[in-house]
Design an enzyme around this catalytic site. Structure first.
Site, PDB file in Angstrom:
ATOM      1  N   ARG A 232      13.620 -98.265   5.415  1.00 51.85           N
ATOM      2  CA  ARG A 232      13.268 -99.029   6.620  1.00 51.85           C
ATOM      3  C   ARG A 232      14.558 -99.492   7.265  1.00 51.85           C
ATOM      4  O   ARG A 232      15.471 -99.962   6.582  1.00 51.85           O
ATOM      5  CB  ARG A 232      12.399-100.221   6.255  1.00 51.85           C
ATOM      6  CG  ARG A 232      12.238-101.191   7.406  1.00 51.85           C
ATOM      7  CD  ARG A 232      11.226-102.252   7.116  1.00 51.85           C
ATOM      8  NE  ARG A 232       9.865-101.704   7.146  1.00 51.85           N
ATOM      9  CZ  ARG A 232       8.777-102.464   7.084  1.00 51.85           C
ATOM     10  NH1 ARG A 232       8.863-103.774   6.970  1.00 51.85           N
ATOM     11  NH2 ARG A 232       7.572-101.914   7.131  1.00 51.85           N
TER      12      ARG A 232
ATOM     13  N   HIS B  99       6.032 -95.775  12.237  1.00 53.47           N
ATOM     14  CA  HIS B  99       5.762 -96.278  10.888  1.00 53.47           C
ATOM     15  C   HIS B  99       4.682 -95.385  10.259  1.00 53.47           C
ATOM     16  O   HIS B  99       3.530 -95.798  10.097  1.00 53.47           O
ATOM     17  CB  HIS B  99       5.296 -97.733  10.985  1.00 53.47           C
ATOM     18  CG  HIS B  99       5.296 -98.482   9.690  1.00 53.47           C
ATOM     19  ND1 HIS B  99       5.392 -97.875   8.459  1.00 53.47           N
ATOM     20  CD2 HIS B  99       5.193 -99.815   9.439  1.00 53.47           C
ATOM     21  CE1 HIS B  99       5.349 -98.810   7.501  1.00 53.47           C
ATOM     22  NE2 HIS B  99       5.238 -99.988   8.085  1.00 53.47           N
TER      23      HIS B  99
ATOM     24  N   LYS C   6      29.343-104.062   4.409  1.00 54.77           N
ATOM     25  CA  LYS C   6      30.807-103.820   4.456  1.00 54.77           C
ATOM     26  C   LYS C   6      31.148-102.833   5.561  1.00 54.77           C
ATOM     27  O   LYS C   6      32.300-102.439   5.712  1.00 54.77           O
ATOM     28  CB  LYS C   6      31.271-103.225   3.127  1.00 54.77           C
ATOM     29  CG  LYS C   6      31.010-104.085   1.919  1.00 54.77           C
ATOM     30  CD  LYS C   6      31.516-103.333   0.684  1.00 54.77           C
ATOM     31  CE  LYS C   6      31.161-104.071  -0.593  1.00 54.77           C
ATOM     32  NZ  LYS C   6      31.412-103.217  -1.772  1.00 54.77           N
TER      33      LYS C   6
ATOM     34  N   ARG D 207       4.626-105.865   2.089  1.00 46.24           N
ATOM     35  CA  ARG D 207       3.663-104.834   1.712  1.00 46.24           C
ATOM     36  C   ARG D 207       4.264-103.451   1.576  1.00 46.24           C
ATOM     37  O   ARG D 207       4.007-102.742   0.606  1.00 46.24           O
ATOM     38  CB  ARG D 207       2.527-104.733   2.746  1.00 46.24           C
ATOM     39  CG  ARG D 207       1.390-105.664   2.509  1.00 46.24           C
ATOM     40  CD  ARG D 207       0.793-106.068   3.843  1.00 46.24           C
ATOM     41  NE  ARG D 207       1.793-106.827   4.556  1.00 46.24           N
ATOM     42  CZ  ARG D 207       1.909-108.147   4.453  1.00 46.24           C
ATOM     43  NH1 ARG D 207       1.055-108.822   3.763  1.00 46.24           N
ATOM     44  NH2 ARG D 207       2.878-108.793   5.082  1.00 46.24           N
ATOM     45  N   THR D 208       5.053-103.040   2.571  1.00 45.74           N
ATOM     46  CA  THR D 208       5.499-101.646   2.545  1.00 45.74           C
ATOM     47  C   THR D 208       6.392-101.400   1.330  1.00 45.74           C
ATOM     48  O   THR D 208       6.168-100.459   0.560  1.00 45.74           O
ATOM     49  CB  THR D 208       6.226-101.288   3.857  1.00 45.74           C
ATOM     50  OG1 THR D 208       5.353-101.607   4.938  1.00 45.74           O
ATOM     51  CG2 THR D 208       6.589 -99.822   3.905  1.00 45.74           C
TER      52      THR D 208
HETATM   53  C1  NCD Z   1       4.244-103.781  10.099  1.00 42.66           C
HETATM   54  C2  NCD Z   1       5.671-103.301  10.356  1.00 42.66           C
HETATM   55  O1  NCD Z   1       6.572-103.543   9.542  1.00 42.66           O
HETATM   56  O2  NCD Z   1       5.829-102.646  11.362  1.00 42.66           O
HETATM   57  N1  NCD Z   1       4.087-104.286   8.815  1.00 42.66           N
HETATM   58  C3  NCD Z   1       3.818-103.427   7.787  1.00 42.66           C
HETATM   59  O3  NCD Z   1       4.582-102.551   7.480  1.00 42.66           O
HETATM   60  N2  NCD Z   1       2.644-103.554   7.162  1.00 42.66           N
HETATM   61  C4  NCD Z   1       3.734-104.687  11.159  1.00 42.66           C
HETATM   62  C5  NCD Z   1       4.507-105.924  11.486  1.00 42.66           C
HETATM   63  O4  NCD Z   1       5.564-106.195  10.943  1.00 42.66           O
HETATM   64  O5  NCD Z   1       4.013-106.655  12.341  1.00 42.66           O
END
Ligand code: NCD
Length: 304
Positions: free
Chosen positions: A101, A129, A80, A51-52
């Site tokens: 991320r 997040h 590397k 999703r993100t």
């Molecule tokens: C969450 C995350 O990555 O922290 N997911 C997300 O970004 N929607 C929650 C999760 O991974 O459980």
């Protein structure tokens, strides 16, 4: 130049304005189709995501921009041995804005020091997040009609769940929020959230193990996945992973107006039988994620 590393980097007024922009985009997406023409978003994902990453990419594409990046550390020069600093210096030569991320807490912050373009934290380890929080706030505003005066229960992995930490931070600035923390002992909220956020801001909160007792008092139930990838040993994960499974039966005593949120992905913690319940909002939440990220990209690019 602005980055978004922690949700507290944004004032309450700025969050309100992002929510307003997201609502405007939802009402008339055509108006925004060319806003980021010739702009590029880089998505640097050193950790898995559906999703993100895809909502960031869809957001930029729907603004008329383009996207580049990688979706696993293995396919980048990190494999590397390149440092995050060098990677970010490189990518900021090619992109106008970066969403990153990383499994290490603080990596996006370190990256922002070296970047020539805005950096957005798309999740750093078990820490923060902020764009999920913006998604959650937009969802709460749309579903409940307000961002104050409610009781929210956080259930599941409150220790490693970064979405929980960021949302609690954000909520600490709104009026009359009551928080119920539902978790096994091993997965309780970290000390820094308890002391630096909840206690420092005098937020009313309680802790419990059983979700059924508190169900009737909740306006929002925020379910979370047990974060397998952050456990030191698999046995602990196996023991704790099914601590909570939300079923239609468990919702019997809940308010008819309850809003059920989950950042997703879900594993077992919400039975699919709940998906058709009108109180389930997690798929609306997914959709909102793209719109609030569109609003955020627009804001950060306008402040460069
Ligand atoms: C969450 C995350 O990555 O922290 N997911 C997300 O970004 N929607 C929650 C999760 O991974 O459980």
């Amino acid at each position: 130049m602005r980055h978004l590393i922690d949700i507290m980097d944004l004032s309450v007024e700025e969050i309100d304005s992002l929510i307003e922009t997201a609502n405007d985009i939802i009402a008339d997406p055509q108006l925004y189709r060319e806003k980021c023409r010739y702009k590029k978003l880089a998505t640097l994902f050193f950790e898995p995501s559906t999703r993100t990453r895809l909502s960031f990419e869809a957001a930029m594409l729907d603004l008329g921009g383009s996207v580049l990046g990688f979706s696993e550390a293995q396919s980048s020069s990190a494999s590397k041995g390149e440092s995050v600093s060098d990677t970010i210096r490189t990518v900021s030569c090619y992109a106008d804005i970066i969403a990153m991320r990383h499994p290490k807490e603080g990596a996006p912050l370190a990256a922002s020091y070296k970047s020539r373009v805005p950096v957005i934290n798309a999740g750093d380890g078990g820490h923060n997040h902020p764009t999920q929080t913006l998604t959650d706030l937009l969802t709460i505003k749309r579903e409940l009609g307000r961002l104050n005066g409610f009781t929210i229960g956080f259930c599941g992995d409150l220790k490693f769940g970064r979405t929980v930490h960021s949302l609690i931070s954000a909520l600490s600035r709104y009026e009359n929020i009551k928080i119920v923390l539902i978790s096994p002992d091993e997965l309780k909220i970290p000390g820094y959230v308890r002391h630096e956020i909840l206690e420092k801001n005098n937020i009313e909160y309680t802790e419990c193990f059983d979700m059924t007792d508190v169900m009737p008092i909740l306006d929002i139930l925020y379910m979370t996945r047990v974060q397998r990838e952050r456990f030191f040993n698999e046995d602990d994960y196996l023991r704790l992973r099914d601590s909570y499974i939300l079923t239609p039966d468990k919702l019997k005593n809940a308010s008819s107006q309850l809003k059920i949120l989950h950042p997703l992905p879900r594993v077992n913690e919400i039975s699919t039988a709940v998906d058709d319940d009108p109180r389930a909002c997690y798929f609306n939440q997914v959709e909102n994620g793209k719109f609030i990220r569109m609003a955020l990209i627009l804001k950060l690019l306008s402040e460069v």
